[in-house]
Design an enzyme around this catalytic site. Structure first.
Site, PDB file in Angstrom:
ATOM      1  N   ALA A  89       0.858  -1.188   0.000  1.00 56.30           N
ATOM      2  CA  ALA A  89       0.000   0.000   0.000  1.00 56.30           C
ATOM      3  C   ALA A  89       0.888   1.230   0.000  1.00 56.30           C
ATOM      4  O   ALA A  89       2.085   1.158   0.308  1.00 56.30           O
ATOM      5  CB  ALA A  89      -0.919   0.004   1.221  1.00 56.30           C
ATOM      6  N   ALA A  90       0.291   2.374  -0.341  1.00 60.14           N
ATOM      7  CA  ALA A  90       1.022   3.633  -0.346  1.00 60.14           C
ATOM      8  C   ALA A  90       0.171   4.702   0.309  1.00 60.14           C
ATOM      9  O   ALA A  90      -1.054   4.667   0.261  1.00 60.14           O
ATOM     10  CB  ALA A  90       1.393   4.048  -1.770  1.00 60.14           C
ATOM     11  N   ALA A  91       0.852   5.644   0.951  1.00 58.05           N
ATOM     12  CA  ALA A  91       0.162   6.755   1.594  1.00 58.05           C
ATOM     13  C   ALA A  91       0.820   8.055   1.152  1.00 58.05           C
ATOM     14  O   ALA A  91       1.664   8.060   0.264  1.00 58.05           O
ATOM     15  CB  ALA A  91       0.221   6.588   3.115  1.00 58.05           C
ATOM     16  N   GLY A 140       4.548   7.935   2.812  1.00 55.66           N
ATOM     17  CA  GLY A 140       5.270   6.683   2.936  1.00 55.66           C
ATOM     18  C   GLY A 140       4.540   5.547   2.256  1.00 55.66           C
ATOM     19  O   GLY A 140       3.407   5.699   1.817  1.00 55.66           O
ATOM     20  N   LYS A 183       6.287   0.304   7.436  1.00 57.18           N
ATOM     21  CA  LYS A 183       5.975   1.608   6.843  1.00 57.18           C
ATOM     22  C   LYS A 183       7.273   2.379   6.656  1.00 57.18           C
ATOM     23  O   LYS A 183       8.032   2.600   7.607  1.00 57.18           O
ATOM     24  CB  LYS A 183       5.021   2.375   7.759  1.00 57.18           C
ATOM     25  CG  LYS A 183       4.505   3.685   7.205  1.00 57.18           C
ATOM     26  CD  LYS A 183       3.464   4.268   8.159  1.00 57.18           C
ATOM     27  CE  LYS A 183       2.933   5.608   7.691  1.00 57.18           C
ATOM     28  NZ  LYS A 183       1.926   6.153   8.632  1.00 57.18           N
ATOM     29  N   ASP A 188      -7.431  11.353  10.471  1.00 60.18           N
ATOM     30  CA  ASP A 188      -7.267  11.080   9.034  1.00 60.18           C
ATOM     31  C   ASP A 188      -8.315  10.058   8.599  1.00 60.18           C
ATOM     32  O   ASP A 188      -7.994   8.906   8.307  1.00 60.18           O
ATOM     33  CB  ASP A 188      -5.861  10.562   8.763  1.00 60.18           C
ATOM     34  CG  ASP A 188      -5.493  10.638   7.281  1.00 60.18           C
ATOM     35  OD1 ASP A 188      -6.327  11.132   6.498  1.00 60.18           O
ATOM     36  OD2 ASP A 188      -4.389  10.201   6.920  1.00 60.18           O
TER      37      ASP A 188
END
Length: 442
Positions: free
Chosen positions: A131-133, A136, A156, A285
């Site tokens: 996954a990506a945020a 990061g 992460k 968030d």
């Protein structure tokens, strides 16, 4: 994909590559449709191309650009269907994915943060990100614990240059603020960006994030509804936590069952309302990428980078004024709003008009159960955004005190997700249990 472009001129050039001419016309169309003004025909092809390029550029830049895109992907629930449809697929992709860093860069960060022998700390490490945020990306791995056992973990890893990128983006992204004005014309995007800027240092510090996650985990230990994963190791730019296996909310939004939608909405509301009194923290968030519906029915929460510290819990006036408004006590509501700084102490404003402005927003807690829908949110957006609407005229006289800015942002974001889920739940009961001042005193 290389490291985050560090130089402001480089990132500005990429942002400028967005089809702002097309996007500007599309935003104008959004505003006209939402406000009920004369409607222009906007090319579906232009909308689709704009959406695709928006995802591409914001995803590559990551940092504040991607964070802004994630916010937009939540607010799309408020837009008219014919306008939102081309954007939905591209923007919601930002909630779960983005172009990855090169493997060599990943290994370099791990060596810098965990030491040159970092591989010995893992039984397995998947070089492909799971996954990506915004600042990061996450890799799946198997961690060797102190007792010699192994645990499935999420690693992460912060993008190199994320700090400089965030600061540069927040300066440049004010150019896209018109997208928010299409949804809420009275919203000044500048305080939102200032608030984001003030929290950048905290979000960049994974050791501080680990501290917040541990506090949440302690507060929700053995909870039957909320699951907070364990923290195994932390460094300033690497965080190793327990892997959470479950159904992402983005998938539930896309094709989940009614039961899954309703339960995910109920659990999200429970988390956000119960966290301040239980943990002294607010999860700040609320986009779908941060939540999973676990096989055992609990809500798994997987990101604690954006957290508001609320050691005294949720401010009591929020629940008290909401309760007063539901009971129709206009003068008491007005007095409370003046006391908290939502209305000037000197400006003449009709108390009943203010109550009429607020009351529809409280429909979700006026009855025992309520189903959030995109249609409901669009109707509220139209009521609040139309220049001919009394609500629009009144909103120009209302203020948002800085101390309530983050709470306001989280509330709007959560409502956006609940409307994407189209979730039905007993929200009134959740407020009565967790929101100070809301339930009438016996």
């Amino acid at each position: 994909m290389t490291d985050i472009p560090r130089r402001a001129v480089s990132r500005t050039a990429k942002l400028a590559a967005l089809p702002l001419g097309f996007a500007g016309r599309t935003v104008l169309g959004m505003g006209k449709r939402v406000t009920g003004m004369a409607s222009d025909v906007i090319s579906a092809e232009i909308q689709q191309r704009t959406a695709e390029q928006l995802f591409s550029v914001l995803g590559q830049l990551k940092g504040g650009a991607m964070k802004f895109g994630q916010a937009l992907s939540v607010f799309e629930a408020a837009l008219p269907e014919e306008v939102a449809a081309p954007y939905r697929q591209a923007l919601t992709k930002l909630q779960e994915a983005a172009p990855p860093l090169p493997v060599a860069t990943v290994h370099k960060v791990l060596a810098e943060q965990l030491g040159p022998q970092w591989r010995t700390r893992f039984a397995e490490f998947d070089d492909s990100p799971a996954a990506a945020a915004s600042i990061g990306q996450v890799h799946r791995a198997v961690w060797r614990d102190a007792s010699g056992g192994t645990r499935d973990v999420a690693v992460k890893i912060q993008y190199p240059g994320a700090g400089d990128a965030l600061l540069a983006d927040l300066k440049q992204l004010s150019r896209l603020g018109g997208m928010f004005r299409a949804i809420q014309p009275g919203l000044d995007v500048k305080p939102l960006l200032v608030e984001l800027r003030e929290r950048i240092v905290e979000e960049l510090d994974y050791e501080l994030e680990a501290e917040s996650q541990r506090a949440f985990r302690t507060a929700y230990a053995d909870d039957p509804e909320i699951f907070i994963p364990e923290v195994f190791s932390t460094a300033p730019r690497v965080l190793v936590t327990e892997w959470v296996e479950g159904l992402p909310l983005a998938e539930i939004i896309r094709d989940g069952s009614t039961a899954q939608r309703d339960e995910a909405g109920r659990l999200m509301a429970t988390l956000h309302l119960s966290a301040p009194p239980r943990a002294g923290l607010l999860h700040a968030d609320p986009h779908p990428g941060n939540f999973r519906l676990l096989p055992d029915g609990r809500l798994g929460v997987i990101d604690f980078g954006a957290v508001a510290r609320m050691p005294e819990g949720t401010p009591e006036p929020i629940g008290r004024l909401a309760g007063l408004a539901l009971r129709g006590e206009a003068d008491a509501v007005m007095a409370g709003l003046r006391e908290e700084g939502f209305v000037s102490r000197t400006e003449e404003i009709d108390a009943q008009a203010v109550l009429d402005f607020l009351r529809p927003m409280l429909d979700p807690v006026a009855e025992e159960e309520f189903r959030f829908t995109r249609a409901w949110l669009r109707a509220e957006a139209t009521r609040l955004a139309s220049p001919k609407s009394p609500a629009y005229q009144l909103s120009r006289h209302l203020n948002l005190p800085p101390s309530y800015l983050l709470i306001h942002r989280v509330t709007l974001g959560s409502i956006g997700v609940l409307c994407q889920l189209e979730a039905k739940a007993p929200y009134r009961g959740i407020l009565e249990r967790w929101l100070p001042g809301f339930a009438p005193v016996a």
